[in-house]
Write an enzyme that holds these catalytic residues in place. Structure first.
Site, PDB file in Angstrom:
ATOM      1  N   CYS A 112      49.740  46.696  45.115  1.00  0.00           N
ATOM      2  CA  CYS A 112      50.172  46.898  43.909  1.00  0.00           C
ATOM      3  C   CYS A 112      50.451  48.477  43.572  1.00  0.00           C
ATOM      4  CB  CYS A 112      49.325  46.562  42.859  1.00  0.00           C
ATOM      5  SG  CYS A 112      48.866  44.797  42.639  1.00  0.00           S
ATOM      6  N   HIS A 253      49.923  50.420  35.809  1.00  0.00           N
ATOM      7  CA  HIS A 253      50.250  49.173  36.360  1.00  0.00           C
ATOM      8  C   HIS A 253      49.644  47.982  35.647  1.00  0.00           C
ATOM      9  CE1 HIS A 253      50.409  45.797  39.298  1.00  0.00           C
ATOM     10  NE2 HIS A 253      48.964  46.013  39.690  1.00  0.00           N
ATOM     11  N   ASN A 283      51.393  40.191  36.618  1.00  0.00           N
ATOM     12  CA  ASN A 283      51.371  41.396  37.471  1.00  0.00           C
ATOM     13  C   ASN A 283      52.284  41.212  38.539  1.00  0.00           C
ATOM     14  OD1 ASN A 283      50.577  43.045  39.630  1.00  0.00           O
ATOM     15  ND2 ASN A 283      48.508  42.404  39.510  1.00  0.00           N
TER      16      ASN A 283
HETATM   17  N1  COA Z   1      41.369  29.772  32.861  1.00  0.00           N
HETATM   18  C1  COA Z   1      40.186  29.337  32.544  1.00  0.00           C
HETATM   19  N2  COA Z   1      39.181  29.806  32.865  1.00  0.00           N
HETATM   20  C2  COA Z   1      39.232  30.787  34.001  1.00  0.00           C
HETATM   21  C3  COA Z   1      40.604  31.069  34.442  1.00  0.00           C
HETATM   22  C4  COA Z   1      41.492  30.457  33.637  1.00  0.00           C
HETATM   23  N3  COA Z   1      42.935  30.875  34.365  1.00  0.00           N
HETATM   24  N4  COA Z   1      40.342  31.995  35.512  1.00  0.00           N
HETATM   25  C5  COA Z   1      38.965  31.931  35.756  1.00  0.00           C
HETATM   26  N5  COA Z   1      38.334  31.390  34.661  1.00  0.00           N
HETATM   27  C6  COA Z   1      36.768  31.162  34.726  1.00  0.00           C
HETATM   28  C7  COA Z   1      35.909  31.224  35.674  1.00  0.00           C
HETATM   29  O1  COA Z   1      36.003  30.179  36.463  1.00  0.00           O
HETATM   30  C8  COA Z   1      34.889  31.628  34.970  1.00  0.00           C
HETATM   31  O2  COA Z   1      34.039  30.267  34.993  1.00  0.00           O
HETATM   32  P1  COA Z   1      32.358  30.197  35.110  1.00  0.00           P
HETATM   33  O3  COA Z   1      31.822  31.165  34.260  1.00  0.00           O
HETATM   34  O4  COA Z   1      32.302  28.499  34.725  1.00  0.00           O
HETATM   35  O5  COA Z   1      32.504  30.497  36.572  1.00  0.00           O
HETATM   36  C9  COA Z   1      35.136  32.312  33.910  1.00  0.00           C
HETATM   37  O6  COA Z   1      36.312  32.059  33.563  1.00  0.00           O
HETATM   38  C10 COA Z   1      34.799  33.806  33.809  1.00  0.00           C
HETATM   39  O7  COA Z   1      35.267  34.297  34.968  1.00  0.00           O
HETATM   40  P2  COA Z   1      35.420  35.830  35.247  1.00  0.00           P
HETATM   41  O8  COA Z   1      35.965  35.970  36.591  1.00  0.00           O
HETATM   42  O9  COA Z   1      34.023  36.535  35.032  1.00  0.00           O
HETATM   43  O10 COA Z   1      36.527  36.149  34.224  1.00  0.00           O
HETATM   44  P3  COA Z   1      37.092  37.689  33.906  1.00  0.00           P
HETATM   45  O11 COA Z   1      36.946  38.021  32.513  1.00  0.00           O
HETATM   46  O12 COA Z   1      36.667  38.557  34.896  1.00  0.00           O
HETATM   47  O13 COA Z   1      38.630  37.509  34.132  1.00  0.00           O
HETATM   48  C11 COA Z   1      40.253  37.992  35.623  1.00  0.00           C
HETATM   49  C12 COA Z   1      39.209  36.972  35.349  1.00  0.00           C
HETATM   50  C13 COA Z   1      40.616  37.439  37.133  1.00  0.00           C
HETATM   51  C14 COA Z   1      41.275  37.861  34.629  1.00  0.00           C
HETATM   52  C15 COA Z   1      39.739  39.409  35.684  1.00  0.00           C
HETATM   53  O14 COA Z   1      38.597  39.431  36.386  1.00  0.00           O
HETATM   54  C16 COA Z   1      40.824  40.402  36.324  1.00  0.00           C
HETATM   55  O15 COA Z   1      41.923  40.556  35.909  1.00  0.00           O
HETATM   56  N6  COA Z   1      40.534  41.094  37.448  1.00  0.00           N
HETATM   57  C17 COA Z   1      41.452  42.066  37.988  1.00  0.00           C
HETATM   58  C18 COA Z   1      42.400  41.393  38.921  1.00  0.00           C
HETATM   59  C19 COA Z   1      43.461  42.045  39.219  1.00  0.00           C
HETATM   60  O16 COA Z   1      44.242  42.640  38.325  1.00  0.00           O
HETATM   61  N7  COA Z   1      43.769  42.022  40.467  1.00  0.00           N
HETATM   62  C20 COA Z   1      44.901  42.704  41.074  1.00  0.00           C
HETATM   63  C21 COA Z   1      44.844  44.051  40.814  1.00  0.00           C
HETATM   64  S1  COA Z   1      46.186  45.025  41.329  1.00  0.00           S
END
Ligand code: COA
Length: 326
Positions: A112, A253, A283
């Protein structure tokens, strides 16, 4: 001698996948995706489209916008994590489609952060007077590498391409002021696609194990993104003796609205000065910043003389920033 962006262009595939569509595919809700990521819909490339197809359209639009003919391009740089094939480079495929021969053409791999890496290389080639006119393209089809049964990743990504023509200028008032690139390879396993590489060639076993899909430690990536993008933004300002009040527009980004808000808050920039279009495209990896820049310029959000700060973060882990005077 400075490098200056003299034309921009972009292209997103026609097909729109909404949060409501995703509700029918995995255990998720529009509400969860909207509040946790800021995303509402994203574009998905058609089966016939590969990275070069999207790139060619964006490149032609940028060339037209710049008023530059393809034959006047000295070098093509293409940032992508999702090339047409392992080799030759997608840049070479685009070069042939543009009807030119002889110019250098290569791909850049920085996930990215690919756009910032490409811009940094462009800046060096132009400042050293090696090349006068460079076509910088980004094109990504990350949705090809998504496990559509994994709700943790399948809601996050979208496809698209963006391009720009960058030329040398003696104008001291506008152009690229500085770029910085960074990496920490010890976090390589935070965000990766293993299958298809030389360590794990495609096989029945690799496909059965779903190794050709994006794997991500979402939480860890989130925290690192906030830290690294904030540091990059601050580095760009202090290196140039500028304060956050000097910034007219921040183009970060577009990975997660909460990452964008956290970074803006940490550097002390009001939300009116932050460009966000994550709700439309998700993204798009290396494409997100140049796609947003193209939109911002065409939509009148960037005017002559504006100071624009761009910061990115991605797999590698990689991160970096670029400061430009429009
Ligand atoms: N719908 C519903 N629930 C979801 C979900 C979805 N699409 N994706 C994840 N969950 C759930 C998880 O399973 C977890 O459930 P659990 O507690 O029962 O295990 C819960 O939501 C919380 O997960 P968590 O990973 O703590 O959520 P978060 O607030 O960190 O959000 C992301 C998850 C992926 C959105 C976030 O971590 C993120 O954006 N990270 C960066 C990713 C990124 O940008 N990557 C590319 C970089 S260039």
């Amino acid at each position: 001698m400075r490098a200056k962006i003299i034309g921009t262009g972009s292209y997103v595939p026609e097909k729109i996948l909404t949060n409501y569509d995703l509700e029918k595919m995995v255990d998720t809700t529009d509400e969860w995706i909207r509040t946790r990521t800021g995303m509402v819909e994203r574009r998905i490339a058609s089966k016939k489209e590969a990275a070069s197809d999207l790139a060619i359209i964006a490149a032609k639009r940028a060339l037209k916008d710049a008023g530059v003919k393809a034959k006047d391009i000295d070098l093509i740089l293409l940032a992508t994590a999702t090339p047409d094939m392992l080799f030759p480079s997608t840049a070479c495929i685009v070069q042939a489609a543009l009807g030119i021969k002889g110019s250098g053409a290569f791909d850049i791999s920085a996930a990215c952060t690919g756009f910032i890496y490409a811009l940094s290389i462009t800046e060096q080639y132009i400042k050293s007077r090696k090349y006068k006119t460079i076509l910088l393209i980004t094109s990504e089809l990350l949705t090809r590498y998504i496990d559509w049964t994994d709700r943790n990743t399948c809601v996050l990504f979208g496809d698209g391409a963006a391009a720009m023509v960058i030329q040398s200028t003696n104008d001291r008032k506008s152009g690229i002021i500085s770029t910085s690139i960074h990496a920490d390879g010890s976090y390589a396993d935070s965000l990766f696609v293993q299958g298809g590489g030389s360590r794990c060639v495609v096989s029945h076993e690799s496909v059965d194990k779903k190794l050709h899909f994006v794997k991500m430690r979402g939480n860890e990536t989130f925290k690192m993104a906030v830290k690294a993008m904030t540091a990059s933004a601050q580095e760009a300002l202090s290196y140039n003796g500028l304060s956050v009040n000097d910034i007219d527009l921040l183009i970060p980004h577009q990975a997660n609205i909460r990452i964008i808000n956290a970074v803006s808050k940490k550097i002390g920039l009001p939300s009116e000065k932050v460009y966000v279009n994550i709700e439309k495209y998700g993204n798009t990896s290396a494409v997100s910043i140049p796609l947003a820049l193209d939109e911002a310029v065409k939509g009148g959000r960037v005017s002559k003389g504006d100071l624009v700060l761009m910061v990115a973060f991605g797999g590698g882990l990689t991160w970096g920033a670029a400061l430009i005077r429009w």
